[in-house]
Design a protein around this motif. Structure first.
Motif, PDB file in Angstrom:
ATOM      1  N   THR A  43       0.839  -1.197   0.000  1.00 45.75           N
ATOM      2  CA  THR A  43       0.000   0.000   0.000  1.00 45.75           C
ATOM      3  C   THR A  43       0.881   1.257   0.000  1.00 45.75           C
ATOM      4  O   THR A  43       2.079   1.201   0.291  1.00 45.75           O
ATOM      5  N   PHE A  44       0.250   2.383  -0.305  1.00 46.18           N
ATOM      6  CA  PHE A  44       0.988   3.633  -0.371  1.00 46.18           C
ATOM      7  C   PHE A  44       1.513   4.043   1.003  1.00 46.18           C
ATOM      8  O   PHE A  44       2.621   4.563   1.138  1.00 46.18           O
ATOM      9  N   THR A  45       0.736   3.799   2.055  1.00 46.68           N
ATOM     10  CA  THR A  45       1.154   4.150   3.417  1.00 46.68           C
ATOM     11  C   THR A  45       2.355   3.323   3.848  1.00 46.68           C
ATOM     12  O   THR A  45       3.308   3.842   4.460  1.00 46.68           O
ATOM     13  N   GLU A  46       2.335   2.032   3.514  1.00 46.16           N
ATOM     14  CA  GLU A  46       3.466   1.180   3.871  1.00 46.16           C
ATOM     15  C   GLU A  46       4.719   1.546   3.064  1.00 46.16           C
ATOM     16  O   GLU A  46       5.835   1.428   3.557  1.00 46.16           O
ATOM     17  N   LEU A  47       4.511   1.982   1.818  1.00 49.93           N
ATOM     18  CA  LEU A  47       5.652   2.291   0.965  1.00 49.93           C
ATOM     19  C   LEU A  47       6.467   3.473   1.495  1.00 49.93           C
ATOM     20  O   LEU A  47       7.677   3.531   1.307  1.00 49.93           O
ATOM     21  N   THR A  48       5.785   4.406   2.161  1.00 46.73           N
ATOM     22  CA  THR A  48       6.505   5.582   2.681  1.00 46.73           C
ATOM     23  C   THR A  48       7.483   5.229   3.790  1.00 46.73           C
ATOM     24  O   THR A  48       8.372   6.033   4.110  1.00 46.73           O
ATOM     25  N   THR A  49       7.343   4.045   4.379  1.00 43.70           N
ATOM     26  CA  THR A  49       8.250   3.618   5.450  1.00 43.70           C
ATOM     27  C   THR A  49       9.292   2.613   4.964  1.00 43.70           C
ATOM     28  O   THR A  49      10.087   2.127   5.761  1.00 43.70           O
ATOM     29  N   LYS A  50       9.281   2.303   3.674  1.00 48.53           N
ATOM     30  CA  LYS A  50      10.178   1.298   3.126  1.00 48.53           C
ATOM     31  C   LYS A  50      11.386   1.952   2.443  1.00 48.53           C
ATOM     32  O   LYS A  50      11.381   3.141   2.115  1.00 48.53           O
ATOM     33  N   THR A  51      12.401   1.141   2.209  1.00 43.69           N
ATOM     34  CA  THR A  51      13.603   1.546   1.492  1.00 43.69           C
ATOM     35  C   THR A  51      13.912   0.510   0.413  1.00 43.69           C
ATOM     36  O   THR A  51      13.967  -0.694   0.714  1.00 43.69           O
ATOM     37  N   LEU A  52      14.086   0.971  -0.806  1.00 41.28           N
ATOM     38  CA  LEU A  52      14.406   0.086  -1.922  1.00 41.28           C
ATOM     39  C   LEU A  52      15.922   0.044  -2.099  1.00 41.28           C
ATOM     40  O   LEU A  52      16.551   1.072  -2.347  1.00 41.28           O
ATOM     41  N   GLU A  53      16.477  -1.142  -1.973  1.00 42.60           N
ATOM     42  CA  GLU A  53      17.919  -1.334  -2.155  1.00 42.60           C
ATOM     43  C   GLU A  53      18.162  -2.102  -3.448  1.00 42.60           C
ATOM     44  O   GLU A  53      17.633  -3.192  -3.657  1.00 42.60           O
ATOM     45  N   VAL A  54      18.974  -1.524  -4.306  1.00 43.23           N
ATOM     46  CA  VAL A  54      19.300  -2.130  -5.599  1.00 43.23           C
ATOM     47  C   VAL A  54      20.811  -2.310  -5.652  1.00 43.23           C
ATOM     48  O   VAL A  54      21.561  -1.345  -5.477  1.00 43.23           O
ATOM     49  N   THR A  55      21.258  -3.542  -5.867  1.00 48.06           N
ATOM     50  CA  THR A  55      22.686  -3.849  -5.900  1.00 48.06           C
ATOM     51  C   THR A  55      23.037  -4.552  -7.203  1.00 48.06           C
ATOM     52  O   THR A  55      22.222  -5.292  -7.764  1.00 48.06           O
ATOM     53  N   VAL A  56      24.259  -4.324  -7.661  1.00 48.44           N
ATOM     54  CA  VAL A  56      24.762  -4.943  -8.885  1.00 48.44           C
ATOM     55  C   VAL A  56      25.920  -5.854  -8.506  1.00 48.44           C
ATOM     56  O   VAL A  56      26.817  -5.454  -7.756  1.00 48.44           O
ATOM     57  N   TRP A  57      25.901  -7.072  -9.057  1.00 49.06           N
ATOM     58  CA  TRP A  57      26.879  -8.094  -8.694  1.00 49.06           C
ATOM     59  C   TRP A  57      27.533  -8.662  -9.942  1.00 49.06           C
ATOM     60  O   TRP A  57      26.975  -8.615 -11.039  1.00 49.06           O
ATOM     61  N   ASP A  58      28.715  -9.222  -9.730  1.00 50.56           N
ATOM     62  CA  ASP A  58      29.430  -9.955 -10.778  1.00 50.56           C
ATOM     63  C   ASP A  58      29.358 -11.442 -10.465  1.00 50.56           C
ATOM     64  O   ASP A  58      29.800 -11.884  -9.398  1.00 50.56           O
ATOM     65  N   TYR A  59      28.799 -12.198 -11.394  1.00 48.76           N
ATOM     66  CA  TYR A  59      28.606 -13.634 -11.175  1.00 48.76           C
ATOM     67  C   TYR A  59      29.916 -14.381 -11.398  1.00 48.76           C
ATOM     68  O   TYR A  59      30.596 -14.193 -12.412  1.00 48.76           O
ATOM     69  N   ASP A  60      30.268 -15.233 -10.419  1.00 48.44           N
ATOM     70  CA  ASP A  60      31.470 -16.068 -10.511  1.00 48.44           C
ATOM     71  C   ASP A  60      31.067 -17.511 -10.263  1.00 48.44           C
ATOM     72  O   ASP A  60      30.387 -17.821  -9.273  1.00 48.44           O
ATOM     73  N   LEU A  61      31.514 -18.391 -11.142  1.00 50.85           N
ATOM     74  CA  LEU A  61      31.172 -19.802 -11.035  1.00 50.85           C
ATOM     75  C   LEU A  61      32.090 -20.489 -10.028  1.00 50.85           C
ATOM     76  O   LEU A  61      33.314 -20.401 -10.125  1.00 50.85           O
ATOM     77  N   GLY A  62      31.475 -21.139  -9.052  1.00 52.57           N
ATOM     78  CA  GLY A  62      32.233 -21.928  -8.093  1.00 52.57           C
ATOM     79  C   GLY A  62      32.743 -21.156  -6.894  1.00 52.57           C
ATOM     80  O   GLY A  62      33.405 -21.739  -6.032  1.00 52.57           O
TER      81      GLY A  62
END
Length: 434
Positions: A364-383
């Motif tokens: 909801t819009f009320t809940e969204l005002t108390t949230k934080t969106l975290e966006v991270t970028v990663w490098d994929y490594d096999l193993g």
């Protein structure tokens, strides 16, 4: 000197040549400036005009005979030419100083050439275009008297591998023609006011390391939006760094400490690339019939936040091949149930990936005002564990571009709001746990 067969010479061949060819002491060859000595700033005029010069219009030379005062100035100075007065030592020291300072053999006095290029900033696409046209009169770097030049672009401040662009190499020329356009994506107006573009010309060597020819630095605030600006600038040497050895002993330790502290600060604020995000808050509504799946349409009908991960630009290289295998993760925190994690697909071997994926959070819009969106970028490594490239947090407690993007999303309900974000190497919270 006769040397019999079977006997070794008593002296070396170097000594033999020195005795036969160069008898007597070897003296340096006088330069043209030696015939016209100039006083150094440290020497006084009274020393040069000593009584030995003023009172004797003609002084005896070692070889006999006399010479006038004018003739003495037009001949090389020697220690015994003026009777060993103090003025002779002063003029000799000033002569040596002038020769050392005005020597044209120094690399600092060598012309490095000129570079011609255009800059244009487009506000609609948030992109900076640099068209490298040509260079003239470059400094020869190879044995054949030519060079294999190419041009590098680097945005300062910024990570070296993340935002470095390069033109093609033109072989065996000192007047190369490129006519090549290099583009930086995700450049905001704020970047145009605070960043500097470093344009450097280098010589490519296949067998050894590439050699630096010259550079120029352009403050991007000189470029007006949507208007091309032409530059034809002489290349320069890089600005010298202050050396601790040039300071006193008491300042060396402080200088080293300040350098380490400055390096640490630059690493903490180092940019790791750019991320283009699209935010849209959807109000609760009745889903319309269309191509959208029924389950997804039903979820979005309840309303929530739609996060679109469009693309990244100039990411930091995390692999040995000079590239990365990037993917993006999103979180909506606080997340007690740990169900807000979304991941994009992995794109191999690129620093400019395009994802074009969307994730939906039912909230909801009320809940969204108390949230934080975290966006991270990663490098994929096999193993092994994946490498963190950078991230950004968007919420009411954010700052700068992130805060403005979040506020625009909350104000413009139902509308898509896109914005470029600068990735930093600060790990946001528990996002490090893969």
């Amino acid at each position: 000197m006769t040397v019999r067969k079977g006997k070794r010479m008593g002296i070396s061949i170097q000594e033999h040549m020195a005795i036969d060819v160069c008898p007597g002491p070897i003296r340096p060859i006088r330069q043209i400036s030696a015939y016209f000595p100039r006083l150094s700033p440290t020497s006084s005029i009274s020393d040069s005009l000593s009584p030995s010069h003023a009172a004797c219009p003609s002084s005896p030379l070692p070889g006999g005979g006399g010479a006038s005062a004018a003739g003495g100035l037009l001949s090389p100075m020697s220690p015994g030419a003026t009777g060993g007065g103090g003025g002779t030592l002063s003029m000799m020291s000033s002569m040596d100083t002038s020769i050392e300072i005005d020597s044209c053999d120094s690399d600092d006095n060598t012309s490095l050439g000129t570079l011609e290029f255009d800059l244009r900033y487009e506000t609609e696409t948030s992109s900076l275009h640099c068209t490298v046209i040509r260079a003239k009169g470059l400094k020869p770097m190879d044995f054949n008297g030519l060079a294999d030049p190419y041009v590098k672009l680097h945005l300062l401040p910024g990570a070296c591998k993340a935002n470095k662009l390069k033109t093609k190499t033109v072989r065996n020329t000192l007047n190369p023609m490129w006519n090549e356009t290099l583009t930086y994506c995700g450049i905001t107006l704020e970047d145009m006011y605070r960043k500097t573009l470093r344009v450097s010309v280098c010589d490519e060597d296949k067998l050894t390391h590439n050699e630096f020819i010259g550079e120029t630095r352009i403050a991007l605030r000189r470029v007006k939006p949507n208007q091309p600006k032409h530059f034809n600038i002489c290349l320069e040497h890089p600005p010298p760094l202050p050396s601790p050895t040039a300071m006193s002993v008491a300042m060396r330790g402080i200088s080293c400490y300040l350098r380490e502290w400055e390096t640490e600060q630059q690493r903490s604020l180092e940019e790791r690339g750019r991320l283009l995000l699209c935010l849209q808050f959807l109000l609760p509504s009745t889903p319309a019939e269309g191509d959208e799946p029924k389950k997804e349409a039903k979820d979005r009908a309840k309303g929530g936040l739609c996060v679109g991960v469009r693309r990244c630009a100039h990411l930091a290289a995390m692999d040995v091949n000079g590239f990365s295998d990037p993917y993006v993760k999103t979180y909506l925190k606080p997340d007690l149930k740990k169900k807000s994690k979304h991941k994009t697909a992995v794109i191999k071997k690129t620093l400019n990936p395009e994802f074009n994926e969307e994730f939906f959070y039912e909230i909801t819009f009320t809940e969204l005002t108390t949230k934080t969106l975290e966006v991270t970028v990663w490098d994929y490594d096999l193993g092994k564990s994946n490498d963190f490239i950078g991230g950004v947090s968007l919420g009411c407690h954010s700052q700068g571009e992130a805060l403005q993007h979040w506020v625009d999303c909350l104000k413009n309900k139902g509308q898509k709001v896109e914005r470029w974000h600068t990735l930093t190497n600060e790990l946001p919270g528990s996002a490090a746990q893969e």
